[in-house]
Design a protein around this motif. Sequence first.
Motif, PDB file in Angstrom:
ATOM      1  N   SER A  71       0.833  -1.206   0.000  1.00  0.00           N
ATOM      2  CA  SER A  71       0.000   0.000   0.000  1.00  0.00           C
ATOM      3  C   SER A  71       0.864   1.251   0.000  1.00  0.00           C
ATOM      4  O   SER A  71       0.626   2.176  -0.758  1.00  0.00           O
ATOM      5  CB  SER A  71      -0.913   0.005   1.220  1.00  0.00           C
ATOM      6  N   GLY A  72       1.864   1.283   0.860  1.00  0.00           N
ATOM      7  CA  GLY A  72       2.742   2.441   0.905  1.00  0.00           C
ATOM      8  C   GLY A  72       3.725   2.478  -0.244  1.00  0.00           C
ATOM      9  O   GLY A  72       4.203   3.540  -0.634  1.00  0.00           O
ATOM     10  N   LEU A  73       4.035   1.314  -0.817  1.00  0.00           N
ATOM     11  CA  LEU A  73       5.029   1.242  -1.877  1.00  0.00           C
ATOM     12  C   LEU A  73       4.510   1.824  -3.187  1.00  0.00           C
ATOM     13  O   LEU A  73       5.166   2.642  -3.813  1.00  0.00           O
ATOM     14  CB  LEU A  73       5.469  -0.212  -2.083  1.00  0.00           C
ATOM     15  N   TYR A  74       3.317   1.426  -3.601  1.00  0.00           N
ATOM     16  CA  TYR A  74       2.837   1.938  -4.889  1.00  0.00           C
ATOM     17  C   TYR A  74       1.337   2.141  -4.985  1.00  0.00           C
ATOM     18  O   TYR A  74       0.883   2.949  -5.796  1.00  0.00           O
ATOM     19  CB  TYR A  74       3.293   1.042  -6.041  1.00  0.00           C
ATOM     20  N   ILE A  75       0.526   1.485  -4.178  1.00  0.00           N
ATOM     21  CA  ILE A  75      -0.923   1.615  -4.344  1.00  0.00           C
ATOM     22  C   ILE A  75      -1.386   3.036  -4.024  1.00  0.00           C
ATOM     23  O   ILE A  75      -2.034   3.688  -4.833  1.00  0.00           O
ATOM     24  CB  ILE A  75      -1.674   0.584  -3.475  1.00  0.00           C
ATOM     25  N   LEU A  76      -1.042   3.521  -2.845  1.00  0.00           N
ATOM     26  CA  LEU A  76      -1.502   4.846  -2.451  1.00  0.00           C
ATOM     27  C   LEU A  76      -0.921   5.937  -3.347  1.00  0.00           C
ATOM     28  O   LEU A  76      -1.600   6.916  -3.660  1.00  0.00           O
ATOM     29  CB  LEU A  76      -1.169   5.115  -0.984  1.00  0.00           C
ATOM     30  N   GLN A  77       0.319   5.744  -3.794  1.00  0.00           N
ATOM     31  CA  GLN A  77       0.915   6.735  -4.692  1.00  0.00           C
ATOM     32  C   GLN A  77       0.216   6.745  -6.048  1.00  0.00           C
ATOM     33  O   GLN A  77       0.016   7.805  -6.635  1.00  0.00           O
ATOM     34  CB  GLN A  77       2.412   6.454  -4.889  1.00  0.00           C
ATOM     35  N   THR A  78      -0.156   5.587  -6.541  1.00  0.00           N
ATOM     36  CA  THR A  78      -0.829   5.521  -7.829  1.00  0.00           C
ATOM     37  C   THR A  78      -2.220   6.138  -7.744  1.00  0.00           C
ATOM     38  O   THR A  78      -2.655   6.845  -8.660  1.00  0.00           O
ATOM     39  CB  THR A  78      -0.914   4.060  -8.312  1.00  0.00           C
ATOM     40  N   VAL A  79      -2.922   5.892  -6.647  1.00  0.00           N
ATOM     41  CA  VAL A  79      -4.241   6.504  -6.457  1.00  0.00           C
ATOM     42  C   VAL A  79      -4.102   8.023  -6.389  1.00  0.00           C
ATOM     43  O   VAL A  79      -4.846   8.760  -7.037  1.00  0.00           O
ATOM     44  CB  VAL A  79      -4.913   5.945  -5.179  1.00  0.00           C
ATOM     45  N   ARG A  80      -3.137   8.499  -5.647  1.00  0.00           N
ATOM     46  CA  ARG A  80      -2.926   9.945  -5.512  1.00  0.00           C
ATOM     47  C   ARG A  80      -2.529  10.570  -6.859  1.00  0.00           C
ATOM     48  O   ARG A  80      -2.955  11.670  -7.195  1.00  0.00           O
ATOM     49  CB  ARG A  80      -1.853  10.207  -4.455  1.00  0.00           C
ATOM     50  N   TRP A  81      -1.722   9.848  -7.611  1.00  0.00           N
ATOM     51  CA  TRP A  81      -1.300  10.309  -8.928  1.00  0.00           C
ATOM     52  C   TRP A  81      -2.514  10.500  -9.842  1.00  0.00           C
ATOM     53  O   TRP A  81      -2.626  11.486 -10.565  1.00  0.00           O
ATOM     54  CB  TRP A  81      -0.347   9.291  -9.511  1.00  0.00           C
ATOM     55  N   ALA A  82      -3.432   9.539  -9.804  1.00  0.00           N
ATOM     56  CA  ALA A  82      -4.635   9.641 -10.636  1.00  0.00           C
ATOM     57  C   ALA A  82      -5.507  10.817 -10.217  1.00  0.00           C
ATOM     58  O   ALA A  82      -6.216  11.396 -11.037  1.00  0.00           O
ATOM     59  CB  ALA A  82      -5.439   8.348 -10.554  1.00  0.00           C
ATOM     60  N   GLN A  83      -5.437  11.189  -8.936  1.00  0.00           N
ATOM     61  CA  GLN A  83      -6.229  12.319  -8.462  1.00  0.00           C
ATOM     62  C   GLN A  83      -5.614  13.664  -8.844  1.00  0.00           C
ATOM     63  O   GLN A  83      -6.321  14.649  -8.974  1.00  0.00           O
ATOM     64  CB  GLN A  83      -6.368  12.273  -6.941  1.00  0.00           C
ATOM     65  N   LEU A  84      -4.314  13.696  -8.990  1.00  0.00           N
ATOM     66  CA  LEU A  84      -3.627  14.968  -9.228  1.00  0.00           C
ATOM     67  C   LEU A  84      -3.392  15.291 -10.694  1.00  0.00           C
ATOM     68  O   LEU A  84      -3.185  16.457 -11.037  1.00  0.00           O
ATOM     69  CB  LEU A  84      -2.293  14.984  -8.480  1.00  0.00           C
ATOM     70  N   SER A  85      -3.348  14.264 -11.547  1.00  0.00           N
ATOM     71  CA  SER A  85      -3.060  14.544 -12.956  1.00  0.00           C
ATOM     72  C   SER A  85      -3.717  13.501 -13.846  1.00  0.00           C
ATOM     73  O   SER A  85      -4.095  12.429 -13.390  1.00  0.00           O
ATOM     74  CB  SER A  85      -1.546  14.542 -13.196  1.00  0.00           C
ATOM     75  N   ALA A  86      -3.811  13.860 -15.112  1.00  0.00           N
ATOM     76  CA  ALA A  86      -4.285  12.892 -16.100  1.00  0.00           C
ATOM     77  C   ALA A  86      -3.223  11.814 -16.271  1.00  0.00           C
ATOM     78  O   ALA A  86      -2.064  11.988 -15.875  1.00  0.00           O
ATOM     79  CB  ALA A  86      -4.554  13.593 -17.426  1.00  0.00           C
ATOM     80  N   GLN A  87      -3.602  10.718 -16.855  1.00  0.00           N
ATOM     81  CA  GLN A  87      -2.684   9.595 -17.053  1.00  0.00           C
ATOM     82  C   GLN A  87      -1.520  10.041 -17.930  1.00  0.00           C
ATOM     83  O   GLN A  87      -1.720  10.442 -19.081  1.00  0.00           O
ATOM     84  CB  GLN A  87      -3.432   8.455 -17.735  1.00  0.00           C
ATOM     85  N   PRO A  88      -0.300   9.998 -17.404  1.00  0.00           N
ATOM     86  CA  PRO A  88       0.829  10.412 -18.240  1.00  0.00           C
ATOM     87  C   PRO A  88       1.141   9.367 -19.308  1.00  0.00           C
ATOM     88  O   PRO A  88       1.072   8.176 -19.037  1.00  0.00           O
ATOM     89  CB  PRO A  88       1.998  10.534 -17.261  1.00  0.00           C
ATOM     90  N   PRO A  89       1.464   9.802 -20.516  1.00  0.00           N
ATOM     91  CA  PRO A  89       1.851   8.842 -21.550  1.00  0.00           C
ATOM     92  C   PRO A  89       3.130   8.117 -21.129  1.00  0.00           C
ATOM     93  O   PRO A  89       4.023   8.712 -20.535  1.00  0.00           O
ATOM     94  CB  PRO A  89       2.104   9.704 -22.785  1.00  0.00           C
ATOM     95  N   GLY A  90       3.185   6.836 -21.408  1.00  0.00           N
ATOM     96  CA  GLY A  90       4.379   6.057 -21.097  1.00  0.00           C
ATOM     97  C   GLY A  90       4.508   5.693 -19.633  1.00  0.00           C
ATOM     98  O   GLY A  90       5.596   5.442 -19.147  1.00  0.00           O
ATOM     99  N   LEU A  91       3.403   5.624 -18.915  1.00  0.00           N
ATOM    100  CA  LEU A  91       3.432   5.331 -17.486  1.00  0.00           C
ATOM    101  C   LEU A  91       4.070   3.978 -17.199  1.00  0.00           C
ATOM    102  O   LEU A  91       4.778   3.822 -16.204  1.00  0.00           O
ATOM    103  CB  LEU A  91       2.011   5.371 -16.914  1.00  0.00           C
ATOM    104  N   ALA A  92       3.885   3.008 -18.074  1.00  0.00           N
ATOM    105  CA  ALA A  92       4.424   1.677 -17.837  1.00  0.00           C
ATOM    106  C   ALA A  92       5.944   1.678 -17.816  1.00  0.00           C
ATOM    107  O   ALA A  92       6.563   0.806 -17.205  1.00  0.00           O
ATOM    108  CB  ALA A  92       3.931   0.703 -18.899  1.00  0.00           C
ATOM    109  N   ALA A  93       6.557   2.655 -18.445  1.00  0.00           N
ATOM    110  CA  ALA A  93       8.015   2.709 -18.463  1.00  0.00           C
ATOM    111  C   ALA A  93       8.586   3.131 -17.108  1.00  0.00           C
ATOM    112  O   ALA A  93       9.760   2.918 -16.841  1.00  0.00           O
ATOM    113  CB  ALA A  93       8.484   3.697 -19.538  1.00  0.00           C
ATOM    114  N   LEU A  94       7.755   3.704 -16.243  1.00  0.00           N
ATOM    115  CA  LEU A  94       8.244   4.143 -14.939  1.00  0.00           C
ATOM    116  C   LEU A  94       8.511   2.981 -13.989  1.00  0.00           C
ATOM    117  O   LEU A  94       9.470   2.992 -13.243  1.00  0.00           O
ATOM    118  CB  LEU A  94       7.230   5.097 -14.302  1.00  0.00           C
TER     119      LEU A  94
END
Length: 190
Positions: free
Chosen positions: A112-135
Amino acid sequence: MIPVALALLFWAPAAIGIGSFVRLEGQGPLARAGLSGLVGLATLAAAAIALNIFLPLSPVLASTAPVVGWLLFLGTRARALRAVSPRDGAVLAGMLVAIAAATQFPARHYDSGLYILQTVRWAQLSAQPPGLAALHPRLGYNSSWFALAALVEAPGLVGRSSFFLNGLATLFTALVAADAIGRLRAGERS
């Protein structure tokens, strides 16, 4: 447990309302509610993914989903509530309490702290960035759960939607199972 129970009580009718376009003839009231809720969650997830391509899933956008869901629920399912017996209501209340107790906000889940909560927050703050899978490879095999969690963020539960969302899906599945068990006990074998 109380915030989770309140979140489940708030979102369950909204999801059932959003999934109410599915015709479920021949099902009991618990199964209709459970299946409509699961369809509603799938519809919300698809909408969240489609919207997040262009827009952030901001709190303003997230607040429209339950309003629409509640309006649909009150418009289409109010008559269906008359078919719910007191026994069905007791089963629903028992499931709600059990799921709310089981769906606490555990701090020990490192994912949850590693990537789930960050991904949820990311979706709330910005549109889906192109090339997200490369991150990160995990984001390349993403599911709709993260976008849905961003869309169902409730005030007071910010950063916790990914936890109570599991309980919501479990509640709808349990309703379908409870209806099937009731029909089996009544002697129906279909």
